[in-house]
Design a protein around this motif. Structure first.
Motif, mmCIF file in Angstrom:
data_model
loop_
_atom_site.group_PDB
_atom_site.id
_atom_site.type_symbol
_atom_site.label_atom_id
_atom_site.label_comp_id
_atom_site.label_asym_id
_atom_site.label_seq_id
_atom_site.Cartn_x
_atom_site.Cartn_y
_atom_site.Cartn_z
ATOM 1 N N LEU A 300 0.828 -1.208 0.000
ATOM 2 C CA LEU A 300 0.000 0.000 0.000
ATOM 3 C C LEU A 300 0.866 1.263 0.000
ATOM 4 O O LEU A 300 0.525 2.257 -0.659
ATOM 5 C CB LEU A 300 -0.931 -0.003 1.211
ATOM 6 C CG LEU A 300 -2.047 -1.063 1.196
ATOM 7 C CD1 LEU A 300 -2.822 -1.041 2.506
ATOM 8 C CD2 LEU A 300 -2.990 -0.833 0.024
ATOM 9 N N VAL A 301 1.971 1.236 0.725
ATOM 10 C CA VAL A 301 2.867 2.394 0.731
ATOM 11 C C VAL A 301 3.481 2.588 -0.652
ATOM 12 O O VAL A 301 3.540 3.705 -1.174
ATOM 13 C CB VAL A 301 3.963 2.223 1.802
ATOM 14 C CG1 VAL A 301 5.029 3.308 1.655
ATOM 15 C CG2 VAL A 301 3.342 2.288 3.196
ATOM 16 N N TYR A 302 3.958 1.514 -1.256
ATOM 17 C CA TYR A 302 4.469 1.588 -2.630
ATOM 18 C C TYR A 302 3.440 2.238 -3.556
ATOM 19 O O TYR A 302 3.754 3.135 -4.348
ATOM 20 C CB TYR A 302 4.780 0.179 -3.155
ATOM 21 C CG TYR A 302 6.182 -0.302 -2.888
ATOM 22 C CD1 TYR A 302 7.280 0.523 -3.072
ATOM 23 C CD2 TYR A 302 6.407 -1.618 -2.488
ATOM 24 C CE1 TYR A 302 8.566 0.064 -2.843
ATOM 25 C CE2 TYR A 302 7.688 -2.088 -2.245
ATOM 26 C CZ TYR A 302 8.764 -1.240 -2.426
ATOM 27 O OH TYR A 302 10.031 -1.689 -2.188
ATOM 28 N N ARG A 303 2.208 1.756 -3.467
ATOM 29 C CA ARG A 303 1.156 2.235 -4.359
ATOM 30 C C ARG A 303 0.871 3.715 -4.155
ATOM 31 O O ARG A 303 0.753 4.481 -5.114
ATOM 32 C CB ARG A 303 -0.114 1.414 -4.138
ATOM 33 C CG ARG A 303 -1.201 1.689 -5.162
ATOM 34 C CD ARG A 303 -2.458 0.911 -4.842
ATOM 35 N NE ARG A 303 -3.106 1.416 -3.620
ATOM 36 C CZ ARG A 303 -4.243 0.922 -3.135
ATOM 37 N NH1 ARG A 303 -4.815 -0.110 -3.725
ATOM 38 N NH2 ARG A 303 -4.777 1.434 -2.048
ATOM 39 N N GLU A 304 0.759 4.147 -2.896
ATOM 40 C CA GLU A 304 0.426 5.542 -2.618
ATOM 41 C C GLU A 304 1.564 6.485 -2.981
ATOM 42 O O GLU A 304 1.334 7.559 -3.540
ATOM 43 C CB GLU A 304 0.042 5.703 -1.141
ATOM 44 C CG GLU A 304 -1.235 5.002 -0.749
ATOM 45 C CD GLU A 304 -2.428 5.451 -1.592
ATOM 46 O OE1 GLU A 304 -2.472 6.634 -1.984
ATOM 47 O OE2 GLU A 304 -3.310 4.619 -1.862
ATOM 48 N N VAL A 305 2.785 6.097 -2.669
ATOM 49 C CA VAL A 305 3.936 6.950 -3.014
ATOM 50 C C VAL A 305 4.066 7.057 -4.524
ATOM 51 O O VAL A 305 4.321 8.141 -5.069
ATOM 52 C CB VAL A 305 5.223 6.395 -2.383
ATOM 53 C CG1 VAL A 305 6.450 7.160 -2.902
ATOM 54 C CG2 VAL A 305 5.150 6.500 -0.869
ATOM 55 N N SER A 306 3.869 5.941 -5.231
ATOM 56 C CA SER A 306 3.940 5.963 -6.693
ATOM 57 C C SER A 306 2.856 6.868 -7.275
ATOM 58 O O SER A 306 3.119 7.647 -8.211
ATOM 59 C CB SER A 306 3.793 4.544 -7.232
ATOM 60 O OG SER A 306 3.814 4.533 -8.636
ATOM 61 N N ARG A 307 1.662 6.784 -6.717
ATOM 62 C CA ARG A 307 0.558 7.615 -7.199
ATOM 63 C C ARG A 307 0.842 9.098 -6.969
ATOM 64 O O ARG A 307 0.629 9.935 -7.858
ATOM 65 C CB ARG A 307 -0.730 7.229 -6.493
ATOM 66 C CG ARG A 307 -1.971 7.961 -6.988
ATOM 67 C CD ARG A 307 -3.185 7.563 -6.185
ATOM 68 N NE ARG A 307 -3.069 7.985 -4.791
ATOM 69 C CZ ARG A 307 -3.360 9.217 -4.361
ATOM 70 N NH1 ARG A 307 -3.775 10.142 -5.210
ATOM 71 N NH2 ARG A 307 -3.241 9.527 -3.089
ATOM 72 N N LEU A 308 1.371 9.439 -5.805
ATOM 73 C CA LEU A 308 1.673 10.838 -5.488
ATOM 74 C C LEU A 308 2.808 11.364 -6.352
ATOM 75 O O LEU A 308 2.792 12.520 -6.796
ATOM 76 C CB LEU A 308 2.012 10.974 -4.007
ATOM 77 C CG LEU A 308 0.836 10.769 -3.035
ATOM 78 C CD1 LEU A 308 1.335 10.676 -1.605
ATOM 79 C CD2 LEU A 308 -0.174 11.907 -3.179
ATOM 80 N N GLU A 352 -6.494 16.632 4.381
ATOM 81 C CA GLU A 352 -6.281 18.064 4.169
ATOM 82 C C GLU A 352 -5.218 18.609 5.107
ATOM 83 O O GLU A 352 -4.416 19.450 4.735
ATOM 84 C CB GLU A 352 -7.599 18.810 4.371
ATOM 85 C CG GLU A 352 -8.579 18.685 3.216
ATOM 86 C CD GLU A 352 -8.184 19.541 2.029
ATOM 87 O OE1 GLU A 352 -7.667 20.653 2.243
ATOM 88 O OE2 GLU A 352 -8.384 19.085 0.895
ATOM 89 N N ILE A 353 -5.241 18.141 6.362
ATOM 90 C CA ILE A 353 -4.310 18.694 7.356
ATOM 91 C C ILE A 353 -3.006 17.900 7.425
ATOM 92 O O ILE A 353 -2.075 18.295 8.123
ATOM 93 C CB ILE A 353 -4.964 18.730 8.753
ATOM 94 C CG1 ILE A 353 -5.304 17.309 9.229
ATOM 95 C CG2 ILE A 353 -6.210 19.606 8.747
ATOM 96 C CD1 ILE A 353 -5.856 17.253 10.639
ATOM 97 N N ALA A 354 -2.935 16.767 6.711
ATOM 98 C CA ALA A 354 -1.715 15.962 6.727
ATOM 99 C C ALA A 354 -0.611 16.686 5.955
ATOM 100 O O ALA A 354 -0.881 17.416 4.996
ATOM 101 C CB ALA A 354 -1.984 14.595 6.115
ATOM 102 N N PRO A 355 0.656 16.494 6.351
ATOM 103 C CA PRO A 355 1.781 17.124 5.632
ATOM 104 C C PRO A 355 1.787 16.723 4.162
ATOM 105 O O PRO A 355 1.487 15.582 3.815
ATOM 106 C CB PRO A 355 3.011 16.571 6.360
ATOM 107 C CG PRO A 355 2.518 16.142 7.702
ATOM 108 C CD PRO A 355 1.107 15.691 7.498
ATOM 109 N N GLN A 356 2.125 17.684 3.294
ATOM 110 C CA GLN A 356 2.115 17.443 1.863
ATOM 111 C C GLN A 356 3.448 16.864 1.388
ATOM 112 O O GLN A 356 4.499 17.106 1.990
ATOM 113 C CB GLN A 356 1.837 18.750 1.119
ATOM 114 C CG GLN A 356 0.474 19.345 1.406
ATOM 115 C CD GLN A 356 -0.653 18.443 0.945
ATOM 116 O OE1 GLN A 356 -0.615 17.906 -0.164
ATOM 117 N NE2 GLN A 356 -1.669 18.273 1.796
ATOM 118 N N PRO A 357 3.418 16.083 0.296
ATOM 119 C CA PRO A 357 4.677 15.631 -0.306
ATOM 120 C C PRO A 357 5.491 16.838 -0.774
ATOM 121 O O PRO A 357 4.933 17.898 -1.070
ATOM 122 C CB PRO A 357 4.218 14.778 -1.491
ATOM 123 C CG PRO A 357 2.793 14.434 -1.201
ATOM 124 C CD PRO A 357 2.241 15.565 -0.421
#
Length: 414
Positions: A300-308, A352-357
């Motif tokens: 899941l981390v791989y997928r989300e980081v790749s998407r971002l 929304e409040i989470a730190p952005q890439p």
């Protein structure tokens, strides 16, 4: 007789003497669906199928997320061994593990034997079982299932003999049936059993009769028994402490406990622990197992980081190709719209409040605080420290371990 079996199972042949009744879905599937609906409604964790036969019902119930233990018991050892593989985990079960553990066990033996491994179940299914008992076995059945096993719920189905007049032949539906009851006979027996063992019972059925013959009732009649609260307390007290042996060898245990008894039937009830022979057992991958949970988290981390990262790269290309447009009165250069603002869910607000890439030179960083804000990852990890532990040395983090670090222009990262 074969024609009657075919009619009940929904696979029928033309019989000239009477109009053939077809059930859609086939009657056996309707019975299994009834049990499945009970499971979905009451969410039992431990389910036993007494007289499980070819394990079709167990193969259906293994997909129910609430179930953690499935047990099948049948007198036909060959059928259990032949069909046991149908219950094994498949590739998809390893790729997408279930949330809770699931263990499936098949026992060869009679459902009329008292075995302590069948205590404490939430639901016991006896589908088309009791009609195979002779009068002596039928008399034993309530004592063992209701009195000894005493599961929280018991569902019993049996043929309704009143429906048989609609079939091409008037004999029993199966050559092994010792009896087939009318609705009155079944309900009289069921109410007596429920009263003796402190259960309540409700009657229903599956297999609707054809138009004009509604008075015969369902083809299969069903009784759903629920244990009353006071009976549950008595069951806990009565059977407390009976689990005293390890399951090492069924034959060795039987040999040990029967030594000294000339007549096997004279053995005290205390020793009726492991009279069923285990012929098959399997465990399913689940997110309760740390290796599978870690594997899913990493994916899941791989997928989300790749998407971002992909989203960030697209935004960079758009910025290079399109001149910045600043609307009159909008000095910030931000896009404005007259469309209504969508209502944010709690998960949306958390994102929304989470730190952005962010990007530093050719490195792209995704803060762990943002990753943990994704609902499923938050559920699996609970906190950033656990997420960091799961990622270990598989995924590269920045110096202080607060963000995932990947090369912005390297497609081989994922």
């Amino acid at each position: 007789n074969f024609q009657c079996n075919s009619v009940v199972d929904g696979n029928v042949e033309e019989v000239p003497s009477k109009k053939v009744i077809k059930f859609n879905p086939p009657l056996y599937k309707q019975r299994y669906q009834f049990v499945k609906n009970l499971v979905e409604q009451h969410q039992p964790k431990k389910v036993a199928d007494l007289g499980c036969g070819d394990v079709c019902l167990l193969a259906i119930l293994k997909y129910q997320k609430c179930i953690e233990k499935l047990v099948g018991v049948d007198i036909n050892e060959g059928r259990l061994k032949w069909n046991g593989s149908r219950l094994s985990p498949c590739v998809g079960d390893h790729l997408d593990p279930r949330e809770l553990d699931l263990a499936i066990t098949l026992y060869h033996g009679s459902v009329l034997e008292k075995d302590c491994r069948l205590l404490g179940f939430d639901l016991a299914a006896c589908i088309e079982l009791i009609e195979h008992f002779d009068s002596e076995d039928l008399a034993k059945f309530p004592e063992v299932v209701f009195g000894y096993m005493c599961p929280a719920m018991i569902v019993i189905s049996t043929p309704n003999s009143e429906f048989n007049s609609l079939f091409p032949c008037a004999v029993f539906r199966d050559s092994d049936h010792k009896f087939e009851w009318s609705r009155m006979q079944f309900q009289t027996w069921a109410l007596d059993v429920a009263s003796r063992y402190n259960y309540s019972v409700e009657f229903t059925g599956v297999g609707e009769p054809p138009t004009g013959a509604e008075d015969v009732g369902y083809c299969t009649q069903i009784g759903v028994f629920r244990r009353k609260a006071e009976a549950a307390e008595l069951a806990v007290l009565e059977h407390h402490g009976e689990h005293v042996y390890e399951v090492v060898s069924v034959l060795c245990i039987l040999r040990a406990i029967t030594s000294g008894f000339e007549n096997f039937s004279s053995i005290p009830n205390l020793f009726f622990f492991f009279l069923l022979l285990q012929v098959y057992t399997t465990s399913y991958p689940s997110l309760q197992q740390i290796n599978y949970r870690r594997r899913v988290v990493i994916y899941l981390v791989y997928r989300e980081v790749s998407r971002l990262k992909q989203k960030y790269q697209v935004s960079l290309r758009q910025h290079e190709l399109e001149p910045e447009f600043i609307a009159p009165g909008n000095q910030t250069g931000k896009f404005t719209s007259d469309l209504p603002v969508p209502v944010l869910t709690e998960d949306d607000k958390a994102m929304e409040i989470a730190p952005q890439p962010f990007c530093i030179e050719d490195k792209f960083y995704v803060p762990l605080q943002r990753i943990i804000a994704y609902p499923r990852l938050g559920h699996l990890c609970g906190n950033v420290e656990k997420l960091r532990e799961f990622l270990g040395d598989v995924i590269e983090l920045n110096c202080d371990g607060s963000a995932v670090k990947v090369d912005l222009n390297d497609c081989s990262d994922f």
